[in-house]
Motif scaffolding. Structure first.
Motif, PDB file in Angstrom:
ATOM      1  N   LEU A 221       0.859  -1.180   0.000  1.00 22.18           N
ATOM      2  CA  LEU A 221       0.000   0.000   0.000  1.00 22.18           C
ATOM      3  C   LEU A 221       0.898   1.233   0.000  1.00 22.18           C
ATOM      4  O   LEU A 221       1.784   1.355   0.846  1.00 22.18           O
ATOM      5  CB  LEU A 221      -0.908   0.004   1.233  1.00 22.18           C
ATOM      6  CG  LEU A 221      -1.761   1.252   1.481  1.00 22.18           C
ATOM      7  CD1 LEU A 221      -2.751   1.481   0.352  1.00 22.18           C
ATOM      8  CD2 LEU A 221      -2.497   1.142   2.821  1.00 22.18           C
ATOM      9  N   VAL A 222       0.665   2.143  -0.957  1.00 26.55           N
ATOM     10  CA  VAL A 222       1.470   3.354  -1.085  1.00 26.55           C
ATOM     11  C   VAL A 222       0.546   4.552  -0.982  1.00 26.55           C
ATOM     12  O   VAL A 222      -0.552   4.555  -1.562  1.00 26.55           O
ATOM     13  CB  VAL A 222       2.228   3.395  -2.431  1.00 26.55           C
ATOM     14  CG1 VAL A 222       3.219   4.557  -2.449  1.00 26.55           C
ATOM     15  CG2 VAL A 222       2.947   2.075  -2.694  1.00 26.55           C
ATOM     16  N   ARG A 223       0.990   5.571  -0.243  1.00 29.13           N
ATOM     17  CA  ARG A 223       0.160   6.761  -0.112  1.00 29.13           C
ATOM     18  C   ARG A 223       0.990   8.032  -0.013  1.00 29.13           C
ATOM     19  O   ARG A 223       2.123   8.002   0.488  1.00 29.13           O
ATOM     20  CB  ARG A 223      -0.756   6.661   1.099  1.00 29.13           C
ATOM     21  CG  ARG A 223      -0.042   6.691   2.423  1.00 29.13           C
ATOM     22  CD  ARG A 223      -0.069   8.056   3.108  1.00 29.13           C
ATOM     23  NE  ARG A 223      -1.161   8.217   4.019  1.00 29.13           N
ATOM     24  CZ  ARG A 223      -2.246   8.931   3.747  1.00 29.13           C
ATOM     25  NH1 ARG A 223      -2.357   9.561   2.605  1.00 29.13           N
ATOM     26  NH2 ARG A 223      -3.187   9.059   4.647  1.00 29.13           N
ATOM     27  N   ASN A 224       0.438   9.128  -0.519  1.00 30.43           N
ATOM     28  CA  ASN A 224       0.962  10.472  -0.283  1.00 30.43           C
ATOM     29  C   ASN A 224       0.043  11.190   0.682  1.00 30.43           C
ATOM     30  O   ASN A 224      -1.191  11.133   0.537  1.00 30.43           O
ATOM     31  CB  ASN A 224       1.028  11.278  -1.578  1.00 30.43           C
ATOM     32  CG  ASN A 224       2.286  11.027  -2.370  1.00 30.43           C
ATOM     33  OD1 ASN A 224       3.079  10.173  -2.005  1.00 30.43           O
ATOM     34  ND2 ASN A 224       2.471  11.755  -3.459  1.00 30.43           N
TER      35      ASN A 224
ATOM     36  N   THR B 172       1.597   6.747  11.216  1.00 28.87           N
ATOM     37  CA  THR B 172       1.778   8.193  11.289  1.00 28.87           C
ATOM     38  C   THR B 172       0.695   8.780  12.187  1.00 28.87           C
ATOM     39  O   THR B 172      -0.490   8.696  11.885  1.00 28.87           O
ATOM     40  CB  THR B 172       1.716   8.822   9.890  1.00 28.87           C
ATOM     41  OG1 THR B 172       2.555   8.074   8.999  1.00 28.87           O
ATOM     42  CG2 THR B 172       2.197  10.263   9.929  1.00 28.87           C
ATOM     43  N   SER B 173       1.127   9.379  13.282  1.00 28.38           N
ATOM     44  CA  SER B 173       0.217   9.807  14.341  1.00 28.38           C
ATOM     45  C   SER B 173      -0.552  11.067  13.967  1.00 28.38           C
ATOM     46  O   SER B 173      -0.044  11.955  13.272  1.00 28.38           O
ATOM     47  CB  SER B 173       1.020  10.055  15.617  1.00 28.38           C
ATOM     48  OG  SER B 173       0.201  10.548  16.656  1.00 28.38           O
TER      49      SER B 173
ATOM     50  N   ASP C 197      -2.320   6.835   8.668  1.00 26.62           N
ATOM     51  CA  ASP C 197      -2.010   5.578   7.998  1.00 26.62           C
ATOM     52  C   ASP C 197      -1.258   4.712   8.998  1.00 26.62           C
ATOM     53  O   ASP C 197      -0.679   5.224   9.961  1.00 26.62           O
ATOM     54  CB  ASP C 197      -1.199   5.781   6.713  1.00 26.62           C
ATOM     55  CG  ASP C 197       0.012   6.681   6.899  1.00 26.62           C
ATOM     56  OD1 ASP C 197       0.958   6.284   7.605  1.00 26.62           O
ATOM     57  OD2 ASP C 197       0.025   7.785   6.330  1.00 26.62           O
ATOM     58  N   GLY C 198      -1.291   3.408   8.783  1.00 29.96           N
ATOM     59  CA  GLY C 198      -0.606   2.542   9.733  1.00 29.96           C
ATOM     60  C   GLY C 198      -0.754   1.075   9.385  1.00 29.96           C
ATOM     61  O   GLY C 198      -1.387   0.702   8.389  1.00 29.96           O
ATOM     62  N   MET C 199      -0.182   0.238  10.253  1.00 27.48           N
ATOM     63  CA  MET C 199      -0.127  -1.209  10.027  1.00 27.48           C
ATOM     64  C   MET C 199      -0.039  -1.902  11.381  1.00 27.48           C
ATOM     65  O   MET C 199       0.531  -1.347  12.325  1.00 27.48           O
ATOM     66  CB  MET C 199       1.108  -1.513   9.183  1.00 27.48           C
ATOM     67  CG  MET C 199       1.453  -2.955   8.940  1.00 27.48           C
ATOM     68  SD  MET C 199       2.930  -3.103   7.883  1.00 27.48           S
ATOM     69  CE  MET C 199       4.191  -2.421   8.992  1.00 27.48           C
ATOM     70  N   ASN C 200      -0.608  -3.109  11.479  1.00 28.23           N
ATOM     71  CA  ASN C 200      -0.496  -3.852  12.729  1.00 28.23           C
ATOM     72  C   ASN C 200       0.231  -5.176  12.546  1.00 28.23           C
ATOM     73  O   ASN C 200       0.591  -5.563  11.423  1.00 28.23           O
ATOM     74  CB  ASN C 200      -1.875  -4.043  13.385  1.00 28.23           C
ATOM     75  CG  ASN C 200      -2.794  -4.971  12.612  1.00 28.23           C
ATOM     76  OD1 ASN C 200      -2.363  -5.763  11.774  1.00 28.23           O
ATOM     77  ND2 ASN C 200      -4.081  -4.891  12.903  1.00 28.23           N
TER      78      ASN C 200
ATOM     79  N   THR D 179       5.621  10.365   1.546  1.00 29.09           N
ATOM     80  CA  THR D 179       5.069   9.167   0.910  1.00 29.09           C
ATOM     81  C   THR D 179       5.296   8.002   1.868  1.00 29.09           C
ATOM     82  O   THR D 179       6.405   7.813   2.368  1.00 29.09           O
ATOM     83  CB  THR D 179       5.765   8.881  -0.433  1.00 29.09           C
ATOM     84  OG1 THR D 179       5.540   9.975  -1.319  1.00 29.09           O
ATOM     85  CG2 THR D 179       5.232   7.600  -1.066  1.00 29.09           C
ATOM     86  N   ALA D 180       4.254   7.241   2.140  1.00 28.82           N
ATOM     87  CA  ALA D 180       4.369   6.070   3.012  1.00 28.82           C
ATOM     88  C   ALA D 180       4.208   4.801   2.181  1.00 28.82           C
ATOM     89  O   ALA D 180       3.358   4.737   1.288  1.00 28.82           O
ATOM     90  CB  ALA D 180       3.328   6.098   4.117  1.00 28.82           C
TER      91      ALA D 180
END
Length: 337
Positions: free
Chosen positions: A102-105, A130-131, A139-142, A286-287
């Motif tokens: 997953l890619v995001r700006n 990202t807090s 955005d985030g992941m577990n 960009t994440a």
């Protein structure tokens, strides 16, 4: 403009989180009260809404309220229930190759941005992202291999619901698959329109079109910019080029399968990369999330910052907008203060 980023790792809410709260609270308090205290829900209204819609994280909410000092305004804020309206831009997409990516700006005003990557193991679930709003995430992941990201949905309507960063926190704290996340996103009310893209370790994905005035629509869209099924706010769409960005990403997904690195690199160039920092819509980062591998990266035109769900060092990095110089070397947390 210089943006000083921090990565903070703390397994349970404690002194590090309390220090972040003390640092950011004056600005957040001013934002929360900008329309007057009576415009915001009471503490009991916020807690009751959390108990109804996200009961699993109410003990965590209570713990954070205590760490924040137990004040009424802070507790209202931390519920993130019916917050003031705010806008962003953003683009996100799922790479169509074999590896789930997953890619995001994130396009937003650097003066109103935490610039914190928070790594936690709250309630026994590792989460990195990202807090925003002190415990929400954009955005985030577990550690179950689930990644999520948001974009603004491009609508004026403000209603009765939660700020979406807290909804993303809830999803990552309680869900393990895209299907579970979709069910949660479909039932939790949001105060504004947002597009939330979810990807799990088995490459199952969805994008939820959330809104405060109509039911959430769960789609199989692999791309989200700043409108939902159609453009509903023409001025915002023109200013952020949401349609053009969506078309650009859809072409990259449908014409041919390009290498992962080239696909990620397209987010660091026009039309996806924005330099509209003076209007509050510049690309702050960009994440890149690889949920099966438990890896994430933050990227800029001249810098890459890799991190892992298994552990993050406390660091700082200075990032400059394209008009400035490239980033400095990382330093231990607090070394630049």
């Amino acid at each position: 403009m210089e943006v000083v980023w921090r990565s903070v790792s703390e397994a349970r809410p404690g002194p590090k989180w309390a220090g972040l709260f003390a640092r950011f609270w004056p600005a957040y308090r001013a934002w929360w009260l900008r329309d007057g205290i009576d415009a915001r829900p009471t503490y009991w209204e916020g807690r009751k809404a959390l108990t109804r819609h996200m009961p699993e994280i109410v003990p965590l909410y209570d713990e954070l309220c205590a760490l924040a000092g137990g004040g009424d305004v802070a507790a209202r804020f931390l519920s993130f229930y019916r917050p003031p309206a705010y806008l962003s831009a953003c683009s996100q997409a799922i790479w169509p190759g074999k590896e789930p990516v997953l890619v995001r700006n994130y396009d937003y005003d650097p003066r109103a941005f935490d610039a914190v990557v928070l790594h936690s193991a709250w309630q026994g679930r590792k989460v990195i992202g990202t807090s925003d709003g002190m415990w929400g995430l954009v955005d985030g992941m577990n550690d179950a291999g689930l990644a999520v990201s948001l974009t603004f949905g491009g609508r004026h309507v403000v209603g009765d619901g939660f700020g979406v960063p807290l909804i993303l926190r809830y999803v990552l704290q309680t869900c393990e698959t895209a299907d579970e996340a979709g069910r949660a996103l479909a039932r939790i009310p949001t105060h504004m329109s947002y597009n939330v893209t979810v990807l799990d370790r088995k490459r199952r994905f969805l994008t939820a079109y959330m809104a405060p005035d109509r039911p959430t629509v769960l789609t199989h869209a692999a791309v989200a910019t700043n409108h939902q099924e159609k453009v509903e706010w023409d001025a915002h769409a023109r200013m952020t080029a949401t349609v053009e960005r969506e078309r650009f990403l859809l072409q990259r997904l449908t014409l041919h399968l390009e290498p992962q690195e080239r696909f990620i690199g397209s987010f660091l160039k026009p039309p996806l990369y924005s330099v509209a920092f003076d209007r509050g819509f510049g690309t702050l980062y960009t994440a890149v999330y690889r949920p099966r591998l438990g890896e994430m990266e933050l990227r800029w035109p001249r810098a890459v910052w890799p991190m892992s769900i298994d552990g993050v060092r406390d660091e700082t990095r200075s990032i400059f907008t394209p008009e400035g110089r490239p980033q400095t070397a990382p330093s231990p947390q607090g070394a630049d203060e």
